[in-house]
Design a protein around this motif. Structure first.
Motif, mmCIF file in Angstrom:
data_model
loop_
_atom_site.group_PDB
_atom_site.id
_atom_site.type_symbol
_atom_site.label_atom_id
_atom_site.label_comp_id
_atom_site.label_asym_id
_atom_site.label_seq_id
_atom_site.Cartn_x
_atom_site.Cartn_y
_atom_site.Cartn_z
ATOM 1 N N LEU A 144 0.668 -1.124 0.024
ATOM 2 C CA LEU A 144 0.053 -0.153 -0.158
ATOM 3 C C LEU A 144 0.774 1.230 0.075
ATOM 4 O O LEU A 144 0.511 2.358 -0.823
ATOM 5 N N ARG A 145 1.927 1.386 0.843
ATOM 6 C CA ARG A 145 2.777 2.441 1.049
ATOM 7 C C ARG A 145 3.730 2.617 -0.632
ATOM 8 O O ARG A 145 3.619 3.851 -0.872
ATOM 9 N N LEU A 146 4.124 1.831 -1.058
ATOM 10 C CA LEU A 146 4.691 1.745 -2.526
ATOM 11 C C LEU A 146 3.596 2.190 -3.463
ATOM 12 O O LEU A 146 3.947 3.075 -4.306
ATOM 13 N N THR A 147 2.400 1.634 -3.397
ATOM 14 C CA THR A 147 1.501 2.204 -4.084
ATOM 15 C C THR A 147 0.948 3.420 -4.235
ATOM 16 O O THR A 147 1.019 4.414 -5.260
ATOM 17 N N ARG A 148 1.075 4.203 -2.863
ATOM 18 C CA ARG A 148 0.816 5.582 -2.827
ATOM 19 C C ARG A 148 1.870 6.349 -3.300
ATOM 20 O O ARG A 148 1.879 7.275 -4.037
ATOM 21 N N ASP A 149 3.006 5.827 -2.857
ATOM 22 C CA ASP A 149 4.457 6.641 -3.524
ATOM 23 C C ASP A 149 4.557 6.718 -5.169
ATOM 24 O O ASP A 149 4.736 7.625 -5.714
ATOM 25 N N PHE A 150 4.140 5.450 -5.536
ATOM 26 C CA PHE A 150 4.338 5.396 -6.987
ATOM 27 C C PHE A 150 2.979 6.283 -7.650
ATOM 28 O O PHE A 150 3.407 6.737 -8.870
ATOM 29 N N THR A 151 2.217 6.325 -7.131
ATOM 30 C CA THR A 151 0.972 7.182 -7.648
ATOM 31 C C THR A 151 1.233 8.593 -7.615
ATOM 32 O O THR A 151 1.108 9.199 -8.594
ATOM 33 N N ALA A 152 2.072 9.081 -6.593
ATOM 34 C CA ALA A 152 2.404 10.310 -6.449
ATOM 35 C C ALA A 152 3.258 10.727 -7.543
ATOM 36 O O ALA A 152 3.457 11.736 -8.117
ATOM 37 N N SER A 153 4.506 9.844 -7.624
ATOM 38 C CA SER A 153 5.498 9.996 -8.559
ATOM 39 C C SER A 153 4.679 10.132 -10.222
ATOM 40 O O SER A 153 5.032 10.980 -11.018
ATOM 41 N N GLU A 154 3.788 9.034 -10.405
ATOM 42 C CA GLU A 154 3.079 9.244 -11.573
ATOM 43 C C GLU A 154 2.199 10.429 -12.015
ATOM 44 O O GLU A 154 2.295 10.987 -13.191
ATOM 45 N N ARG A 155 1.840 11.154 -10.919
ATOM 46 C CA ARG A 155 1.035 12.179 -11.008
ATOM 47 C C ARG A 155 2.055 13.665 -11.448
ATOM 48 O O ARG A 155 1.789 14.218 -12.289
ATOM 49 N N ARG A 156 3.423 13.515 -10.779
ATOM 50 C CA ARG A 156 4.292 14.599 -11.261
ATOM 51 C C ARG A 156 4.800 13.974 -12.640
ATOM 52 O O ARG A 156 5.073 15.151 -13.602
ATOM 53 N N VAL A 157 5.121 12.960 -13.104
ATOM 54 C CA VAL A 157 5.434 12.714 -14.419
ATOM 55 C C VAL A 157 4.347 13.333 -15.433
ATOM 56 O O VAL A 157 4.535 13.576 -16.358
ATOM 57 N N ALA A 158 3.125 12.925 -15.244
ATOM 58 C CA ALA A 158 2.000 13.350 -15.838
ATOM 59 C C ALA A 158 1.955 14.823 -16.163
ATOM 60 O O ALA A 158 1.764 15.336 -17.076
ATOM 61 N N ALA A 159 2.204 15.492 -14.993
ATOM 62 C CA ALA A 159 1.979 17.142 -14.971
ATOM 63 C C ALA A 159 3.448 17.561 -15.875
ATOM 64 O O ALA A 159 3.159 18.257 -16.719
ATOM 65 N N SER A 160 4.535 17.082 -15.729
ATOM 66 C CA SER A 160 5.761 17.409 -16.612
ATOM 67 C C SER A 160 5.560 17.159 -17.905
ATOM 68 O O SER A 160 5.879 18.086 -18.973
ATOM 69 N N GLN A 161 4.835 16.021 -18.227
ATOM 70 C CA GLN A 161 4.628 15.926 -19.780
ATOM 71 C C GLN A 161 3.845 16.799 -20.230
ATOM 72 O O GLN A 161 3.803 17.116 -21.340
ATOM 73 N N SER A 162 2.719 17.069 -19.410
ATOM 74 C CA SER A 162 1.732 17.881 -19.864
ATOM 75 C C SER A 162 2.384 19.393 -20.247
ATOM 76 O O SER A 162 1.955 19.999 -21.239
#
Length: 485
Positions: A450-468
């Motif tokens: 669960l902790r890794l999922t939360r961390d990876f989700t946060a990272s994915e948000r940042r990656v998505a924002a950078s790509q946008s």
């Protein structure tokens, strides 16, 4: 795969790194604890095999003790009675007892019950009259003086009188039922219809003190049919209705006069019992007890076979290499106990040449730890001390059964860490501990996922924002480039 808030967000964004972070989190958490989990799972498999092996050995020795107990309780190993005149009595020996010796038996009188007939009526359906019928118990005896015979009744103060209420609707048949029921079987009654009419047949129990009289209180109509007083009876007024007098059995054991209220006689020397069936006045018969040597030899052969079966199981399960109990203290203790079994004292009170140990019954141990039956030693004990051998096969505090029962209990005590019982408790405790540790690992693994999922989700948000942002800049650059042309 379980859907989490993180995976939903990533899907909603429609963008990202392209990496399946949900699966990655699950794989990383599983891999993190895989070594511990596999180690505990392997340990549980070993413990399960050890628990099964210990239970198998405990069951084998407990089963042997139980089988011996069953064999002893059947009584076929005890001394067998032999009566020179079997018509006189039947002899029985309760399981676990071993009477011995020779006795003379002379039966001079069998016990019998009182049989009394009532005065007749025309049929079983005739009314008997109302009132009270009282049963009194005691001894009926006849004495002859000067050629005249007098029959008397002496009440037994230990037996209470029984009052039976008779109504005006009672018939001869219902009166019979009331007598049997009210006396609780002390007197059984039924109606017999013969050439003289219908009569009550009343039978008491065996024994002189079980005689009885009938006192009838009717309506004052006198002793005539239709009035209950018609059924009153006492020895003084008997007119042939008393067909058999209650009496005790009398007999002699080794010329000693004895009596019994029934023909079933117990409490005799050594515990044997007699069921007297005929008299032999003046011609005593001989009662002796012979040991069943064939049965004793048979049970010892079976005993040796069962012990060798246990030794075989122990050798396989406690083998130094590949055995589930290769280094188990309980298995080692069982092996030592088996090695000393032939020397176990069975009869601590034995004296002189009387058999004392299992070795005296022929049990012998081979060099490889297996057992054999020393028939020569067993036969010597049977020939020189047959009664003492028979005494070893009883259900008392001493004997072969009690010895093996103690042997099984000693090796099954869970409070003794050096016994099979102690080993079983230890393995079960370790199994429970392993289960607890596996449960904690599962909880820790899930928390990590669960902790890794939360961390990876946060990272994915940042990656998505950078790509946008990058996409927006590219579009602006393209617009600026088009204007400069």
């Amino acid at each position: 795969m379980t859907t989490t808030s993180g995976s939903s967000i990533i899907s909603a964004l429609g963008a990202g790194s392209g990496v399946d972070f949900i699966k990655l989190a699950a794989d990383i958490s599983a891999a993190t604890f895989a070594a511990k989990r596999d180690q505990l799972t392997a340990r549980k498999s070993t413990l399960e095999a050890q628990i099964s092996a210990v239970s198998q050995l405990r069951g084998a020795i407990t089963g042997l003790a139980s089988a011996l107990g069953d064999r002893v309780r059947t009584g076929d190993l005890a001394a067998r009675p032999q009566l020179a005149n079997p018509a006189v009595a039947q002899v029985t020996v309760p399981a676990g007892l071993s009477p011995s010796g020779n006795f003379s038996l002379e039966v001079t009188q069998l016990a019998q019950s009182q049989t009394l007939l009532s005065r007749p009526l025309a049929s079983a359906a005739d009314l008997v009259g109302q009132g009270t019928l009282t049963l009194r118990f005691g001894t009926i005896a006849s004495t002859t003086t000067g050629g005249a015979t007098t029959t008397t009744f002496t009440p037994d103060g230990a037996q209470a009188a029984i009052d039976i209420t008779v109504t005006d609707t009672d018939t001869l048949a219902s009166l019979a039922t009331k007598i049997t029921s009210a006396s609780n079987g002390a007197v059984t009654a039924y109606v017999a219809t013969g050439t003289g009419g219908a009569q009550l047949v009343m039978k008491g129990r065996e024994g002189a003190a079980s005689g009885f009289v009938l006192e009838a209180t009717g309506q004052g109509g006198g002793a005539a049919a239709g009035d209950l007083e018609y059924f009153g009876w006492s020895p003084a007024g008997d007119t042939g209705l008393l067909r058999q007098t209650a009496r005790d059995a009398t007999f002699r054991i080794d010329t000693v006069e004895m009596t019994s209220p029934t023909n079933r006689v117990t409490g005799l020397p050594g515990g044997f019992a007699l069921n007297l069936t005929a008299t032999n006045t003046g011609a005593p018969t001989t009662l002796s007890f012979g040991n069943n040597t064939a049965a004793v030899s048979g049970v010892m052969n079976d005993f040796v076979s069962a012990l060798n079966d246990i030794v075989g199981q122990l050798n396989d399960l406690a083998a130094p290499v590949g055995g589930e109990l290769g280094n188990d203290p309980g298995a080692r203790e069982l092996r030592r106990d088996l090695a000393g079994l032939a020397g176990r004292v069975v009869m601590p009170g034995a004296t002189g040449t009387e058999p004392r140990t299992l070795g005296d019954l022929g049990l012998a141990v081979n060099r490889d730890g297996t057992f054999r039956l020393d028939t020569a030693r067993l036969n010597r004990s049977l020939e020189t001390n047959p009664e003492a051998v028979a005494a070893m096969f009883t259900v008392g505090i001493n004997g072969v059964f009690s010895t093996m029962d103690r042997f099984a209990r000693e090796n099954s005590l869970i409070t003794d860490p050096g016994s099979l019982g102690g080993s079983l408790k230890r393995y079960e405790t370790q199994m429970a501990s392993s289960d607890d540790r596996l449960a904690r690992i599962a909880e820790e693994q899930e928390a990590l996922r669960l902790r890794l999922t939360r961390d990876f989700t946060a990272s994915e948000r940042r990656v998505a924002a950078s790509q946008s942002t990058l996409q927006f800049l590219r579009q602006q650059v393209d617009i600026w480039s088009a204007r400069d042309r």
